[in-house]
Write an enzyme that holds these catalytic residues in place. Structure first.
Site, PDB file in Angstrom:
ATOM      1  N   TYR A 142       0.846  -1.121   0.073  1.00 44.28           N
ATOM      2  CA  TYR A 142      -0.152   0.039  -0.070  1.00 44.28           C
ATOM      3  C   TYR A 142       0.802   1.369  -0.028  1.00 44.28           C
ATOM      4  O   TYR A 142       0.293   2.302  -0.284  1.00 44.28           O
ATOM      5  CB  TYR A 142      -0.956  -0.130   1.107  1.00 44.28           C
ATOM      6  CG  TYR A 142      -2.211  -1.025   1.145  1.00 44.28           C
ATOM      7  CD1 TYR A 142      -2.245  -1.822  -0.040  1.00 44.28           C
ATOM      8  CD2 TYR A 142      -3.153  -1.035   2.194  1.00 44.28           C
ATOM      9  CE1 TYR A 142      -3.151  -2.747   0.050  1.00 44.28           C
ATOM     10  CE2 TYR A 142      -4.069  -1.929   2.161  1.00 44.28           C
ATOM     11  CZ  TYR A 142      -4.131  -2.835   0.996  1.00 44.28           C
ATOM     12  OH  TYR A 142      -5.322  -3.800   1.074  1.00 44.28           O
ATOM     13  N   LYS A 193       3.330 -15.475   1.905  1.00 41.55           N
ATOM     14  CA  LYS A 193       3.124 -16.319   0.666  1.00 41.55           C
ATOM     15  C   LYS A 193       4.760 -16.493   0.281  1.00 41.55           C
ATOM     16  O   LYS A 193       5.070 -16.413  -0.816  1.00 41.55           O
ATOM     17  CB  LYS A 193       2.423 -15.611  -0.414  1.00 41.55           C
ATOM     18  CG  LYS A 193       2.165 -16.542  -1.580  1.00 41.55           C
ATOM     19  CD  LYS A 193       0.978 -17.298  -1.430  1.00 41.55           C
ATOM     20  CE  LYS A 193       0.993 -18.206  -2.560  1.00 41.55           C
ATOM     21  NZ  LYS A 193      -0.214 -19.414  -2.522  1.00 41.55           N
ATOM     22  N   ASP A 225      -3.467 -18.133   1.259  1.00 39.87           N
ATOM     23  CA  ASP A 225      -4.514 -18.674   0.855  1.00 39.87           C
ATOM     24  C   ASP A 225      -5.070 -19.714   1.693  1.00 39.87           C
ATOM     25  O   ASP A 225      -6.564 -19.822   2.053  1.00 39.87           O
ATOM     26  CB  ASP A 225      -4.458 -19.352  -0.658  1.00 39.87           C
ATOM     27  CG  ASP A 225      -3.007 -19.933  -0.770  1.00 39.87           C
ATOM     28  OD1 ASP A 225      -2.284 -19.786   0.157  1.00 39.87           O
ATOM     29  OD2 ASP A 225      -2.966 -20.869  -1.745  1.00 39.87           O
ATOM     30  N   ASP A 249      -5.393  -6.740   5.676  1.00 41.96           N
ATOM     31  CA  ASP A 249      -6.520  -5.890   5.416  1.00 41.96           C
ATOM     32  C   ASP A 249      -7.717  -6.971   4.881  1.00 41.96           C
ATOM     33  O   ASP A 249      -8.620  -7.176   5.448  1.00 41.96           O
ATOM     34  CB  ASP A 249      -6.277  -5.063   4.268  1.00 41.96           C
ATOM     35  CG  ASP A 249      -7.178  -4.157   3.937  1.00 41.96           C
ATOM     36  OD1 ASP A 249      -8.387  -4.233   4.619  1.00 41.96           O
ATOM     37  OD2 ASP A 249      -7.270  -3.344   2.767  1.00 41.96           O
ATOM     38  N   ASP A 253     -10.647  -8.210   7.699  1.00 39.99           N
ATOM     39  CA  ASP A 253     -12.028  -7.862   7.168  1.00 39.99           C
ATOM     40  C   ASP A 253     -12.863  -9.311   7.097  1.00 39.99           C
ATOM     41  O   ASP A 253     -13.977  -9.247   7.691  1.00 39.99           O
ATOM     42  CB  ASP A 253     -12.110  -7.203   6.002  1.00 39.99           C
ATOM     43  CG  ASP A 253     -11.750  -5.773   5.905  1.00 39.99           C
ATOM     44  OD1 ASP A 253     -11.966  -5.383   7.437  1.00 39.99           O
ATOM     45  OD2 ASP A 253     -11.557  -4.940   5.259  1.00 39.99           O
TER      46      ASP A 253
HETATM   47 MG   LIG Z   1     -10.216  -3.202   4.618  1.00 35.16          MG
HETATM   48 MG   LIG Z   2      -4.101 -21.387  -3.536  1.00 36.02          MG
END
Ligand SMILES: [Mg+2]
Ligand SMILES: [Mg+2]
Lengths: 358, 358
Positions: A142, A193, A225, A249, A253
């Site tokens: 970000y 990841k 994931d 984020d 959420d």
């Molecule tokens: Mg958010």
């Molecule tokens: Mg995957």
């Protein structure tokens, strides 16, 4: 030594919910001899109306001097599109985060057993859920450079962003997570990841190093994931989750929705000195502002986080959280969490009930 | 004109589940006069054992010549750590994806009403769920350059990755999503983080442009953190979701768990010529291989996707999916989806039942 708590109402339902949280804080202050001193300031849309800036100079001075800040909520339709971007109510929030270097965002996902039926998940999967997601808030993709949209030699445009973390940035957010875990279930799950992205290969390495300093905390790693899956399938396996800005984020959420009651969720943003900014996860709800029907419990739970993380008063935090559970046991509910057979109460009645239960 | 279907069993339960899917394909081939021709080849661990490579030259030639490829599954403990990375069974999958330029990954999240009780979500939220997630598979941050771990002037290390998409990459994945939506519910939700990331600002722009070519499809946009929430709270609002490689990885895995029955989920990977590689979402399950107890329905559903997306036989695809629903209505269940009062069947009994229901 006394502790300085800055209280800011903000906009919308901010004044009503802050009033109840302050009642609660003042009562535990007496009960536990915490020696808290309260000051007030303005942040957001009403601050702009009065001072011409959503984060006025006076607020900045008080914020810097405070040990902790309790905040209501920001924004409303009366300010939408009225001013330049940097003068909007929400800009005040961004300003104070950057001014105080609040790099650690703590987002609990909690489901009181009494409210588990409101979750989209089956109640047995979420009743008693208590996860803390620690999200890095000032780095990663970000904020990373280079970024932008460029034109390639073949004439087509290409968008690009850079995900970037240095060892020191990773280490300081990791510390927050490990220290939080020491106060809770003593487990940290670091989400990355690392099978694909080098920035998170380094992330994982630093977390592994850091874990040596916290032998009482168990560190595990999980790909993002898989974390998105595990939150749905078996959320109670987690204690503290620590991750970067983007993954944090998304996952915080997602986790907030599992709980089924966003009106109950607090949040905190901390800097390296454990100075913290505490606010409910929900918004300013201008449509119900001033009606004494908003749910003050997320703000009261934010005050409990403040006691625990910035004011060194863990026992007082436990006391506040137990009082919230107690009023739910009594069947008291504001409109947003109302269900059949329960007693509907107003904002101030809910605050009074928590104070009485302390 | 006849269509050339390449069938590859792969490893683990691959041979058993492929056998049933092929029975189904051969039967619809007769019923609907599809003029399908079948060839066979090897991919994965057994291919390595026989030919010294998980994607042998002979397989490569047949794959390039095929209109569509139906695949079982890859890998098992007998190959773990035995060979260099590029000769492992999984490397065969990466090789064929890159060789055929399979840039579009289609991951349905489907919950048959008959199996809704197995979902972690409340049954009413998922019964009849039918989402198609279209994930870009060959670009974005998993492949972007520059990337790595460097040492800064102050001596500390910094990890970095680049998220990058060009207009043409976005346009071609967008087309796949819009065309898929035309065959389904006529809605595309494009997921980005355009409020923060420039690469997705361009993504959103290209999707908006592209939408003009598909006036019969409704395009909406959603931020990735909100999408992660909406999948939990109200998954049935979605028809087709299109997004980049990283967001698609996270959201398609999250969505697959909502369904509660991974043994039912097909997947497809397509290139620009609509040549496609079709395989179940689940793995090779070496622990139950050869026992005739695996669930063949994800592979049969993959064959249905193949009929729809690569062979231009949408009616035949509908017929196969209806047959699968029919056998579930009959109460037939393999072990992984078994529940009280149902009839437990073997892999081959399930395949026979689908053929009979066609
Ligand atoms: Mg958010
Ligand atoms: Mg995957």
């Amino acid at each position: 030594m006394s502790k300085n708590v800055l209280v800011m109402e903000g906009d919308g339902i901010g004044p009503e919910i802050i009033r109840e949280a302050r009642k609660v804080l003042e009562r535990v202050n007496e009960l536990d001899n915490l020696d808290l001193e309260f000051t007030e300031a303005m942040l957001g849309g009403r601050a702009y109306d009065k001072h011409g800036h959503p984060y006025p100079e006076e607020t900045r001075e008080k914020a810097r001097a405070a040990d902790a800040i309790l905040f209501g909520s920001v924004g409303g339709p009366q300010w939408d599109g009225k001013t330049e971007r940097h003068l909007r109510p929400e800009a005040g929030l961004l300003d104070i985060r950057s001014d105080l270097d609040l790099f650690a965002n703590l987002r609990p996902a909690i489901t009181f057993a009494q409210l588990a039926d409101a979750s989209p998940l089956k109640p047995e999967l979420v009743a008693g859920l208590d996860i803390l997601i620690v999200r890095e808030l000032t780095g990663g993709i970000y904020f990373g450079e280079p970024r932008g949209i460029r034109t390639l030699e073949n004439g087509e445009r290409q968008g690009y962003n850079t995900d970037v973390y240095s060892e020191s940035e990773i280490r300081r957010i990791g510390k927050v997570a490990f220290e939080a875990a020491q106060k809770r279930g003593k487990k940290v799950c670091s989400v990355d990841k690392a099978n694909v992205m080098e920035v998170t290969v380094l992330w994982r390495e630093v977390m592994d190093e850091l874990a040596k300093d916290y032998p009482d905390v168990e560190l595990t790693h999980m790909y993002v994931d898989n974390a998105a899956m595990q939150l749905v399938v078996n959320p109670k396996q987690f204690d503290v989750i620590v991750t970067g800005n983007l993954f944090g984020d998304i996952l915080s959420d997602e986790a907030s929705m599992l709980t089924g009651s966003i009106g109950m969720l607090p949040s905190a943003s901390l800097n390296e000195g454990n100075q913290g900014f505490y606010e409910p996860s929900h918004g300013s709800a201008p449509d119900i502002a001033g009606q004494n029907i908003a749910n003050p419990l997320a703000t009261i739970m934010s005050a409990a986080m403040m006691l625990r993380y910035s004011l060194g008063a863990g026992a007082a935090a436990d006391r506040v959280e137990a009082a919230v559970s107690n009023v739910l046991d009594q069947g008291l509910r504001t409109g947003d969490i109302m269900s059949e057979g329960m007693t509907k109460v107003s904002t101030s009645e809910m605050g009074d009930a928590v104070v009485a239960a302390l």
